[in-house]
Design a protein around this motif. Sequence first.
Motif, PDB file in Angstrom:
ATOM      1  N   GLY A 218       4.727   4.001  -6.154  1.00  0.00           N
ATOM      2  CA  GLY A 218       4.239   5.374  -6.233  1.00  0.00           C
ATOM      3  C   GLY A 218       5.238   6.340  -5.630  1.00  0.00           C
ATOM      4  N   GLN A 222       5.165  10.361  -0.365  1.00  0.00           N
ATOM      5  CA  GLN A 222       3.792  10.124   0.087  1.00  0.00           C
ATOM      6  C   GLN A 222       3.679   8.767   0.779  1.00  0.00           C
ATOM      7  OE1 GLN A 222       1.145  12.349  -0.032  1.00  0.00           O
ATOM      8  NE2 GLN A 222       0.303  10.798   1.351  1.00  0.00           N
ATOM      9  N   LEU A 223       4.333   7.751   0.187  1.00  0.00           N
ATOM     10  CA  LEU A 223       4.281   6.428   0.808  1.00  0.00           C
ATOM     11  C   LEU A 223       4.957   6.445   2.171  1.00  0.00           C
ATOM     12  CD1 LEU A 223       4.893   4.203  -2.336  1.00  0.00           C
ATOM     13  CD2 LEU A 223       2.971   3.973  -0.774  1.00  0.00           C
ATOM     14  N   ASP A 226       2.484   7.807   4.588  1.00  0.00           N
ATOM     15  CA  ASP A 226       1.439   6.812   4.890  1.00  0.00           C
ATOM     16  C   ASP A 226       1.974   5.737   5.832  1.00  0.00           C
ATOM     17  OD1 ASP A 226      -0.172   8.195   3.149  1.00  0.00           O
ATOM     18  OD2 ASP A 226       0.064   6.790   1.481  1.00  0.00           O
TER      19      ASP A 226
ATOM     20  N   ARG B  45      -4.363  11.137  -3.301  1.00  0.00           N
ATOM     21  CA  ARG B  45      -4.785   9.789  -2.917  1.00  0.00           C
ATOM     22  C   ARG B  45      -6.314   9.705  -2.867  1.00  0.00           C
ATOM     23  NH1 ARG B  45      -5.379   6.058   1.350  1.00  0.00           N
ATOM     24  NH2 ARG B  45      -3.714   4.486   1.421  1.00  0.00           N
ATOM     25  N   ASP B  70      -3.251   2.935 -10.583  1.00  0.00           N
ATOM     26  CA  ASP B  70      -2.863   4.153  -9.862  1.00  0.00           C
ATOM     27  C   ASP B  70      -2.999   3.943  -8.349  1.00  0.00           C
ATOM     28  OD1 ASP B  70      -2.220   7.094 -10.114  1.00  0.00           O
ATOM     29  OD2 ASP B  70      -4.026   7.201  -8.877  1.00  0.00           O
ATOM     30  N   MET B  72      -2.900   1.114  -6.674  1.00  0.00           N
ATOM     31  CA  MET B  72      -1.890   0.173  -6.179  1.00  0.00           C
ATOM     32  C   MET B  72      -0.540   0.861  -6.077  1.00  0.00           C
ATOM     33  SD  MET B  72      -3.093  -3.424  -7.780  1.00  0.00           S
ATOM     34  CE  MET B  72      -2.324  -4.460  -6.565  1.00  0.00           C
ATOM     35  N   LYS B  73      -0.215   1.685  -7.068  1.00  0.00           N
ATOM     36  CA  LYS B  73       1.042   2.447  -7.012  1.00  0.00           C
ATOM     37  C   LYS B  73       1.109   3.322  -5.773  1.00  0.00           C
ATOM     38  CE  LYS B  73       2.877   4.838 -10.302  1.00  0.00           C
ATOM     39  NZ  LYS B  73       3.151   5.633 -11.517  1.00  0.00           N
ATOM     40  N   ARG B  74      -0.025   3.904  -5.436  1.00  0.00           N
ATOM     41  CA  ARG B  74      -0.054   4.811  -4.287  1.00  0.00           C
ATOM     42  C   ARG B  74      -0.079   4.074  -2.956  1.00  0.00           C
ATOM     43  NH1 ARG B  74      -1.077   9.930  -5.841  1.00  0.00           N
ATOM     44  NH2 ARG B  74      -1.827  10.137  -7.973  1.00  0.00           N
ATOM     45  N   GLY B  75      -0.141   2.731  -3.017  1.00  0.00           N
ATOM     46  CA  GLY B  75      -0.181   1.964  -1.771  1.00  0.00           C
ATOM     47  C   GLY B  75      -1.577   1.931  -1.172  1.00  0.00           C
TER      48      GLY B  75
END
Lengths: 352, 112
Positions: A218, A222-223, A226, B45, B70, B72-75
Amino acid sequence: MMIKSLKAQNHRLASTEEQLQFLNNGIFASGDHEKFEIYLQRNERFPLRPAQLEILQVNVGYMCNQTCKHCHVDAGPDRKEIMTRETMELCLDVLEKNQIPTLDITGGAPEMNPDFRWFVEEAHKRGVQEIIVRSNLTILLANPKYHDLPEFFAQHGIRVVSSLPYYRRNKTDRQRGNGVFDKSIEALQRLNEKGYGKPGSGLILDLVYNPSGAFLPGDQMQLELDFKQALKKDFDVSFSNLFTITNLPISRFLDYLIVSENYEDYMDRLITAFNPSAIDGVMCRNTISVDWQGHMYDCDFNQMLEIKTSPAAGQHISEFDLKKLTNRAIRTDQHCFGCTAGAGSSCQGTVA
Amino acid sequence: MSSKTYYDPADLKKFGDIAEWNDDLAKRFFDWYNAVFEEGSLSAREKSLIALAVAHTVQCPYCIDAYTVDGMKRGISEEEMMEALHVAGAIRGGASLVHGVQMMNKAKKLGM
């Protein structure tokens, strides 16, 4: 239980020819998808040409104390390939004579090469501007002889780039083995103690995020937020940047895709996400990758598929010629869709 | 026997094809849809988790696929996704149970 490398299993995908055949058959041979070359042609970028060479990425051996499920190097404790000091000398000469600003040392676990420290010290002495070490973190705790590595890194101003798939235990351990998360956190804390990842210290500690499965990473920013929040809150760990990297369909990750019946969907996802604006930033344009025997490749992934630099440009570090390399055509294949999907992917994270 | 089913995962990729028979309304829908999922007072998110929960409530297999990928992509972790589903499940279950009050009211009125 530690899994064996594909090579030790005599797995069919341990053969790079098999991998390339697999990648070029199926969805590409059936005409369901056009090949990477066509995408480059359509964007008037074929053959792909290099930009200024900025990074010499040197793989000092495939030996590793971990056997991660997604490893594109197929590294592990059973891999014995290791770079000699003589080959390292050749790399150092090339760096010095051509004023290449960055040496990027990778593996396996590069720290396991007996000449690793010598290589770093020499590069430092010879004034290489930036030395990167790609550390799997757990090696720093694996054996007392590695315990002082954080100090060694700091002394030489090394930029440490470390893999951490996730900021929680279960996902990390699933991808990299039981206990890896706790050890990684401890190693990060030791690096933090030396100033790594702390603002103002000048010591850079970057983390690398690979998706733990058949999906694309992603948004990097953003990651990173997080990861930073969670690692600070739960473990008081700090780091500099997070790089998101797309898993390329080669080696152990390819095996995983096939076994889990994700291969076609994953390739489809990569191809559908093809982003022409990622082409400029792909790592093969500013990097030369060198294997443990001194052979040269356009990138780390081509190294693992044994696709050497074009013969006209020279294929061994002993015949390094910047002019020839600058004029070369970069060699591509179907795995290259991985670097141009979405926001793009390189060893330094997203590119578009 | 035909292997065809009502739902084909490959159809998700054809979602955009609905524009074929009404370009104007489809465009308005997709513009609105994309705007809904942008960062706002809620983060993208959070919106992804809401979408996943709602997808289960409306039992849309396409949406479940799309918002699992989506997430999983975003963690977003599996635990977070499952918690979101329990929220959807609790509301759905609660919506049935709360009508029990109506049932009880009626029964009490009718009974002696």
